[in-house]
Enzyme design. Structure first.
Site, PDB file in Angstrom:
ATOM      1  N   GLU A  29       2.135  -9.588  11.614  1.00 15.21           N
ATOM      2  CA  GLU A  29       1.886  -9.240  10.212  1.00 15.21           C
ATOM      3  C   GLU A  29       3.210  -8.898   9.509  1.00 15.21           C
ATOM      4  O   GLU A  29       3.477  -9.349   8.404  1.00 15.21           O
ATOM      5  CB  GLU A  29       0.938  -8.037  10.178  1.00 15.21           C
ATOM      6  CG  GLU A  29       0.421  -7.650   8.821  1.00 15.21           C
ATOM      7  CD  GLU A  29      -0.474  -6.408   8.877  1.00 15.21           C
ATOM      8  OE1 GLU A  29      -0.604  -5.789   9.956  1.00 15.21           O
ATOM      9  OE2 GLU A  29      -1.042  -6.053   7.830  1.00 15.21           O
TER      10      GLU A  29
ATOM     11  N   ASP B 199       0.772  -1.247   0.000  1.00 14.93           N
ATOM     12  CA  ASP B 199       0.000   0.000   0.000  1.00 14.93           C
ATOM     13  C   ASP B 199       0.807   1.303   0.000  1.00 14.93           C
ATOM     14  O   ASP B 199       0.588   2.169  -0.815  1.00 14.93           O
ATOM     15  CB  ASP B 199      -0.927   0.039   1.223  1.00 14.93           C
ATOM     16  CG  ASP B 199      -1.824  -1.179   1.318  1.00 14.93           C
ATOM     17  OD1 ASP B 199      -1.714  -2.088   0.475  1.00 14.93           O
ATOM     18  OD2 ASP B 199      -2.646  -1.227   2.254  1.00 14.93           O
TER      19      ASP B 199
END
Ligand code: DGY
Length: 469
Positions: free
Chosen positions: A433, A188
């Site tokens: 993550e 992103d």
């Protein structure tokens, strides 16, 4: 004296404990939802924030999960295709009803008219990992009848998805698909996107959009804001969605109008490999004629990826194609290694990539491979895709290196080292993550970042241990 058998059995016990932990995470992150009377087993990335189903996460997760639970791996992919649009698009998020822990909410997209059975989705896609996952799951699964039923259900959906991508994202037929939103890249807030996003003037973004983000953004409530994309990034992410909504999700118009259009090397390396996978499945389960088209697309993409090499910068480059531009983006992110995964790397470039990957001033840190080279001025060890190490991209780089093991023995050695280092990173810190890639000297320093008990990290751990066997 070193007791090999004892050391070995301790190691195996530790690995089994790790696999059990991974298995528990995957089970507890699986949720059965009902929409309009139909039931779906969906895997969510994490218990906080990412509480819906994501396209490339679920595909990646199925690839790990098939080693411990075939049925669940089938379901991860079957529940994904239930969210496919009539026109073939596979949306990147399939929303679970009644959930409020994620932003943006389902209704922001206004896509209900494109979906089936009342399922709510986003309107953009993710790196197209679906066919790669389907082929891998089929390869590993043992129940022949279930496998055949599964693949017969999936094949038409995957063909429709690939046809959709080719038609709307490569209308010029150059072999490289265009992504129109940073979220489609999977990375992103990569510094590679800065120069494009900075052209979107913040003063021109309507105040309602900014107010909506300020009031409703959720990720920074559950996680440290320093580890997430900035507020300005979010204004622009939501601005793009509002623009596409105004264009009624017509991708011919979106491609002309979007202020963010990129031929991403990560996305296209996965696209290449997905076409190879789809062609192989068609060859096995249907016929050579249907396989041929996708095999040709794979070959075309492979050549086009090779051509993204920049002699000047010694790397493969994303290309900014916004509104007629054709500008290489020479930022040293770990996406430069993705053409390995697509088999697009000639010998000379292979040597350079291997050198850069094993250079500890660039990518070979304590926990390699950082998402941005550590000597790059944009490197930020904490912030999402601007520096941290992600098991996901490590997995693709490992598979890419393995593809070259016959051509260069360093490729095989580096792949094995990277497997070990990635397993060690997860073992020492937990199923996060993403991770701080740097050594900082202190023993008890927290290296895991983003969201914990992260499904894709758990699945990759299982897959890497399988590769070590
Ligand atoms: C997010 O919300 O952070 C995702 O990356 C969008 O898909």
């Amino acid at each position: 004296m070193f007791n090999y058998d004892k050391e070995n059995s301790i190691m195996i016990k530790k690995q089994l404990e790790l696999v059990n932990e991974a298995k528990e995470i995957l089970e507890s992150n699986t949720t059965t939802v009902s929409v309009n009377g139909k039931h779906y087993d969906r895997i969510i990335p994490s218990r906080d924030f990412y509480v819906h189903q994501w396209l490339w996460d679920s595909a990646g997760i199925a690839m790990g999960r098939v080693h411990i639970d075939e049925e669940a791996a089938f379901n991860d992919l079957l529940s994904l295709i239930a969210g496919q649009w009539h026109n073939g698009l596979m949306p990147h998020i399939i929303y679970n009803p009644g959930e409020t822990r994620y932003y943006p909410p389902a209704d922001l997209w206004q896509t209900a008219r494109f979906t089936r059975d009342g399922i709510k989705t986003s309107g953009i896609t993710d790196p197209p990992l679906l066919a790669i996952a389907a082929a891998y799951v089929c390869d590993q699964a043992t129940d022949e009848q279930k496998k055949r039923d599964f693949i017969n259900t999936l094949l038409p959906c995957m063909m429709a998805y690939h046809d959709h991508l080719k038609r709307y994202r490569d209308p010029e037929d150059c072999g490289l698909l265009t992504i129109v939103h940073p979220w489609e890249s999977g990375t992103d807030d990569s510094p590679g996107w800065d120069s494009i996003l900075n052209r979107i003037d913040l003063n021109k973004i309507p105040t309602e959009i900014k107010a909506n983000v300020d009031q409703n953004r959720k990720d920074t409530k559950y996680d440290n804001a320093e580890e997430r994309p900035t507020r300005n990034d979010y204004y622009r992410y939501i601005y793009l969605i509002e623009l596409f909504k105004d264009l009624e999700w017509d991708y011919t118009k979106i491609l002309h109008e979007t202020p963010f259009a990129v031929k991403s090397i990560l996305f296209n390396s996965i696209w290449e490999r997905a076409n190879e996978a789809l062609a192989a499945l068609l060859q096995t389960y249907r016929n050579q004629e249907e396989a041929h088209k996708y095999q040709q697309w794979a070959e075309q993409t492979q050549k086009a990826l090779t051509n993204t090499w920049s002699e000047e910068h010694n790397q493969y480059c994303d290309i900014d194609v916004t509104q007629g531009r054709h500008q290489a983006i020479a930022v040293p992110t770990n996406a430069m290694f993705m053409p390995l995964y697509a088999g697009a790397v000639p010998d000379h470039q292979l040597n350079i990539l291997l050198n850069r990957l094993s250079n500890d001033d660039e990518f070979f840190t304590e926990y390699p491979v950082p998402s941005t080279a550590i000597n790059c001025r944009f490197f930020d060890k904490d912030r999402y895709w601007r520096g941290p190490t992600w098991p996901i991209t490590n997995y693709f780089i490992i598979e890419g290196l393995k593809r070259y093991k016959a051509r260069h023995q360093d490729a095989d050695q580096l792949a094995n080292l990277l497997i070990q280092k990635t397993v060690q990173m997860i073992k020492e810190n937990g199923f996060w993550e993403y991770f701080d890639p740097l050594e900082d000297g202190s023993e008890d320093c927290e290296k895991g970042m983003g969201f914990s008990s992260f499904s894709w990290t758990a699945a990759i751990l299982i897959q890497l241990l399988h590769m070590m066997k």
